[in-house]
Design an enzyme around this catalytic site. Structure first.
Site, PDB file in Angstrom:
ATOM      1  N   GLU A  87      33.884  44.962  47.070  1.00 31.38           N
ATOM      2  CA  GLU A  87      34.014  43.739  47.867  1.00 31.38           C
ATOM      3  C   GLU A  87      33.678  42.479  47.076  1.00 31.38           C
ATOM      4  O   GLU A  87      32.854  41.676  47.494  1.00 31.38           O
ATOM      5  CB  GLU A  87      33.131  43.823  49.120  1.00 31.38           C
ATOM      6  CG  GLU A  87      33.522  44.877  50.124  1.00 31.38           C
ATOM      7  CD  GLU A  87      34.808  44.537  50.866  1.00 31.38           C
ATOM      8  OE1 GLU A  87      35.185  43.347  50.882  1.00 31.38           O
ATOM      9  OE2 GLU A  87      35.432  45.457  51.386  1.00 31.38           O
ATOM     10  N   ASP A  88      34.306  42.333  45.924  1.00 29.03           N
ATOM     11  CA  ASP A  88      34.185  41.112  45.126  1.00 29.03           C
ATOM     12  C   ASP A  88      32.824  40.909  44.461  1.00 29.03           C
ATOM     13  O   ASP A  88      32.597  39.864  43.868  1.00 29.03           O
ATOM     14  CB  ASP A  88      34.465  39.860  45.974  1.00 29.03           C
ATOM     15  CG  ASP A  88      35.952  39.647  46.150  1.00 29.03           C
ATOM     16  OD1 ASP A  88      36.711  40.336  45.452  1.00 29.03           O
ATOM     17  OD2 ASP A  88      36.327  38.801  46.966  1.00 29.03           O
ATOM     18  N   ALA A  89      31.931  41.887  44.563  1.00 24.77           N
ATOM     19  CA  ALA A  89      30.648  41.721  43.871  1.00 24.77           C
ATOM     20  C   ALA A  89      30.884  41.855  42.371  1.00 24.77           C
ATOM     21  O   ALA A  89      31.898  42.389  41.940  1.00 24.77           O
ATOM     22  CB  ALA A  89      29.659  42.768  44.345  1.00 24.77           C
TER      23      ALA A  89
END
Lengths: 375, 601
Positions: free
Chosen positions: B218-220
């Site tokens: 999730e875009d981390a």
């Protein structure tokens, strides 16, 4: 009659299930199959203390947030403009009396549904006013006479004659006017009473003439013959179920309206409940969403239990709640509280909202079982 | 029919030949006879001419085209290069003119000179002029979706950098300074024009596009502990605290000093330990939550005649400035001065070093923002055959849905630039050709597609897939977790409702709202729900005979009912304080809320 092997399940399992077992299971395994079906059936039941209503609300509500606010929607080429989407769902669940786009689907009996003369049949139902047939009004302000020139083409299409229209006019406006002349596609009307003879009433009369009902069923504003599978049906804008069902060429077993209240009045509450379910489900499906139909059934059930349709509003289902606090927590609290005080109502704290307010365990799930102390 | 002419929206007259009128107006403007701030528009469907001279119109420069030929000739370009001509000369000469939105409606503008036809009226100075200042700083901007370009531009505005060089002498609110800011290797023309090297806002880091134990979902992003130790994304946060000696009526004033113990609202001796004799902290004091940094007392709030003569009178109020809950820092700078009204003014600047931590927000310039998911020791990170570890591990799942090709191109360009020790031009619409960059990368001894073989840092195993590794300009955004983190188990409550306060500043709780409540009910977790709502639970004595809240006299340790008097059965019930309140409100409505008590068991 239930088979001997399945006797013990009679009244426990639904008759349709039993029938199916009897039909499909081999005779030797019937008893065993019955047992398995019984176990599965019992497993599938909702547990005691399950908050089905809330789960239904969440299940529908979650999907409803995805819905577009697209009010109007054409479901095909030759379809009529019908309210869809969230506004329609709100309309149904609120049990609005006057819906935005009332609509009927009229199925026809065998010889008529083949498509022959379908236009004529459709037009014969359409609520036609005299105004639509008039090509010209000539007003004589000296004699107080209105000459109505009729459009011959349209008259023929509706198989109407000037004589017939004169009759209708006489019936509708006979009290104030008299027909002075009725010729070929022309009717002349004169104001009867001398004291009424002024310009104002004359013009008002003209407006009244426009609104004289000449043919069709009142309330059917528009008709549209449509082919559905291998038969022709008539879709209408505006409804009048009772009158339509009385027509001899209409198939009363399949003809429906989308006005829930009207349907309840004509067909009964059970049918209305079914209509609610179908209408809501159709909107949800049309949006490409999926909600288990049992959630909608539960909503429809709560709307119909009392025998009349109650919307999910403060005047409808919510006003039926037994708890004062629960009612007060949903819109117009002061009104509910004061009425409750006048009646000396007692809140037994039997459901969820009241108990949350008091910070007591809610009687749902783990809050349901109680201790019984040995005397 | 005559064409109507409007000057600044007001009708002034008519002209017979609108074409001649427009032409002469424009030539006079280009000639310099009329101010070049004048714009004129012809509305064809209404047959109207609008002449605008007002301020506040957004205008943009375009090269004038005459008979399908740009007025900028090779000769002019040569003069420009020699410095004999400047931009302003071109504007004066009418070679470049500024059009407002209205006049642009009548113009036909070509993007490139080769596209010019006789019907064109203007030529774009550069397609880059379509973008604003920040948007044109996105490298390879024309390779991304417009929405991503916008996000990329927007994020850059929140980057921590060196916003001004004299920050040490300023007392700005909410300041973040990056410790080792760098110029981007991959830059656009605008970086030079805007003198970005004077105020850079990011660092060039090595990015590997791969998953790492699911900590970059999730875009981390994963960041390298080694890089952090070397100074990557290290920043300092500055915050000023201000105290003023206000004057009140009656000659009373605030007083900056260490408060006396008698002062109303005195905290504790420990809280004042950093104050010197003048009531102000000393520079370089390490202060923590709730520590006082400026001691201040104020005169009593209401001065009644009774108080003036009483013994306890003249009790001053504590009004010191301290650190908030959860705040830490070092006193950086203390100013003692006077403000415009002549009041004594004390300003203290706090400083706090902020190492990157889990939850800090980072972004590339391509609109690929993400939060730090994990900080991994350098030894555990995958390494290349040269033994190099990436600074950031970026998730490949962020790419396909967003189609940020500029992100991928920047990695490639950055890698070539870093290895070749040069800057790479990535100006939108006219970047260095990708093919040339790939060839250069190949000649530097790397795979031309930018991929590399990586080895698992913990096992040493070779990772089967080739990993795309490159250098990118990354920005640490000013939304730092340290300023936002919030949690509480107990804490302050509201006076009226006895429910927890709201908001981080007030050390508030996180509300379990109506819909959250519903989820617990749907699960049948009735007792959990009750416990969660226990925050305002109270014991209330209730009269058994009339059902109204009774009174507990703690002096006599007796209970009585306000209606039935003494000698009635009074029982305690456990309800939320909010319900007690609503019962009171019912009474104020004139309703009698009678509670009928029953034994629970």
């Amino acid at each position: 009659m239930v088979h001997k092997d399945l006797e013990e399940y009679a009244g426990v399992l639904p008759p349709k299930l039993l029938e199916e077992i009897e039909e499909q299971a081999p005779a030797s395994k019937r008893k065993k199959v019955g047992q398995i079906v019984y176990d599965e059936y019992m497993k599938a039941r909702v547990d005691a203390g399950e908050s089905v209503g809330l789960i239904s609300a969440e299940s529908i509500g979650e999907q409803a947030t995805q819905m577009t606010l697209n009010t109007f929607h054409f479901a095909g080429v030759a379809e009529m403009n019908v309210t869809m989407g969230l506004p329609r769902i709100i309309e149904i669940l609120d049990a609005r009396k006057a819906i935005k786009t009332p609509k009927m689907e009229i199925y026809l009996n065998s010889p008529y549904n083949k498509g022959k003369d379908i236009r004529q049949i459709a037009l014969s139902i359409k609520d036609t006013r005299l105004g639509e047939l008039v090509s010209e009004y000539a007003i004589n302000i000296f004699e107080f006479v209105i000459d109505i020139h009729l459009n011959a083409e349209k008259m023929q299409l509706l198989s109407l004659t000037p004589a017939k229209i004169s009759k209708l006019l006489d019936k509708a406006l006979g009290k104030v006017t008299k027909i002075t002349d009725a010729g070929e596609n022309k009717i002349s009307l004169q104001l009867k009473a001398k004291e009424d003879r002024n310009l104002n009433t004359l013009y008002k009369l003209k407006e009244k003439i426009k609104d004289v009902h000449v043919k069709g069923i009142k309330g059917i504003r528009q008709v549209l013959p449509v082919r559905r599978q291998d038969e022709f049906i008539i879709i209408t804008a505006g409804t009048n179920l009772k009158k339509v069902l009385a027509l001899e060429f209409v198939d009363p077993t399949r003809t429906i309206t989308n006005d829930v209240h009207e349907f309840a009045k004509v067909m009964g509450i059970e049918a209305a409940r079914h209509l609610i379910i179908e209408e809501v489900y159709r909107v949800i499906e049309a949006q490409g969403l999926s909600v288990d139909i049992r959630h909608i059934m539960l909503v429809a059930d709560t709307m119909c239990v009392t025998g009349e349709i109650k919307g999910i509003t403060r005047y409808g289902v919510v006003s039926e709640k037994s708890s004062v606090l629960a009612r007060a927590s949903f819109e117009t609290p002061i009104r509910h509280l004061i009425n409750a005080a006048l009646l000396g109502e007692v809140d037994k704290l039997n459901s969820v909202v009241e108990n949350v307010m008091l910070n007591q365990p809610v009687p749902i799930g783990t809050g349901l079982p109680q201790l019984r102390v040995k005397e | 029919m005559a064409t109507e002419v409007f000057l600044n929206g007001k009708y002034v007259g008519t002209v017979d030949n609108h074409r001649d009128f427009l032409d002469s107006l424009k030539t006079e403007r280009r000639r310099g006879a009329i101010s070049n701030n004048v714009n004129v528009q012809y509305e064809e469907h209404l047959d109207r001419i609008h002449v605008e001279t007002t301020r506040g119109r957004t205008r943009r420069p375009l090269i004038v085209v005459q008979d399908g030929k740009s007025l900028i000739t090779d000769e002019i370009i040569q003069q420009l290069q020699k410095g004999e001509l400047t931009w302003n000369n071109l504007v004066e000469k009418g070679i470049i003119e500024y059009l407002d939105a209205a006049e642009e409606e009548n113009a036909l503008v070509a993007f490139y000179e080769r596209e010019l036809t006789p019907s064109h009226t203007h030529l774009e100075v550069s397609p880059l002029a379509m973008f604003g200042l920040v948007t044109s700083m996105v490298p390879y901007g024309n390779f991304s979706q417009s929405a991503r370009l916008l996000i990329g531009a927007k994020n850059q505005k929140y980057g921590i950098g060196l916003y001004t060089a004299n920050y040490l002498h300023r007392l700005d609110m909410d300041v973040n300074i990056l410790h080792y800011p760098q110029m981007p290797i991959v830059q656009s023309l605008t970086h030079g024009i805007s003198r970005n090297e004077k105020h850079p806002a990011g660092q060039n880091v090595v990015v590997a596009v791969m998953s790492y134990k699911g900590y970059n979902i999730e875009d981390a992003i994963i960041i390298n502990k080694g890089s952090v130790d070397f100074g990557f994304a290290r920043s300092t946060y500055f915050r000023p605290a201000v105290a003023e000696e206000l004057r009140y009526s009656g000659g009373l004033t605030d007083q900056v000093s260490v408060p006396d113990k008698e002062v109303k609202g005195y905290k504790s001796e420990r809280d004042y330990r950093h104050l010197e004799d003048d009531g102000i902290v000393y520079p370089e004091a390490v202060v923590g939550p709730e520590d006082v940094i400026i001691g201040k007392t104020s005169p009593p709030r209401f001065l009644s005649s009774l108080d003036e003569y009483s013994l306890a009178g003249n009790i001053r109020r504590e009004s010191s400035v301290g650190l908030k809950h959860g705040e830490n820092g070092v006193v950086d700078f203390v100013v003692l001065t006077e403000n415009g009204e002549g009041n004594k003014l004390v300003q203290v600047r706090l400083r706090d070093q902020r190492l990157p931590e889990i939850g800090d927000k980072f972004t590339s310039r391509a609109g690929q923002k993400g939060i730090v998911g994990l900080i991994v020791p350098e030894a555990d990170l995958p390494f290349t055959s040269n033994g190099m570890t990436p600074d950031i591990i970026f998730s490949p799942h962020s790419i396909p849905g967003r189609m940020t090709v500029s992100h991928l191109l920047e990695m490639l360009g950055g890698k070539t630039g870093a290895l070749g020790a040069r800057k790479v031009d990535a100006t939108s619409f006219s970047p260095e050709p990708e093919e040339r960059i790939r060839q250069e990368l190949l000649s530097l001894g790397f795979r031309e597609d930018g991929t590399e073989t990586l080895y698992n840092g913990q096992t040493g195993e070779r990772i089967q897939a080739k990993i795309y590794v490159g250098s990118m300009y990354y920005l640490k955004l000013r939304h730092l977790v340290a300023n936002r983190i919030q949690s509480r188990a107990r804490g302050p409550i509201q006076l009226l409702t006895r429910q927890p306060t709201e908001g981080r500043a007030k050390e508030g709780g996180l509300r379990l709202g109506e819909m959250e409540k519903d989820t617990l009910v749907a699960h049948g977790a009735s007792l959990l729900l009750k416990e969660r709502f226990d925050s305002d639970q109270t014991l209330v004595p209730v009269c058994e005979s009339c059902g109204v809240i009774a009174i507990h006299d703690s002096v006599k340790n007796k209970r009585h009912c306000p209606i039935c008097g003494e000698g009635v059965e009074v029982s305690d019930i456990e309800i939320s304080y909010a319900f007690k309140l609503i019962l009171d409100e019912f009474k104020s409505l004139g309703l009698y809320p009678k509670m009928i008590l029953e034994s629970k068991y």
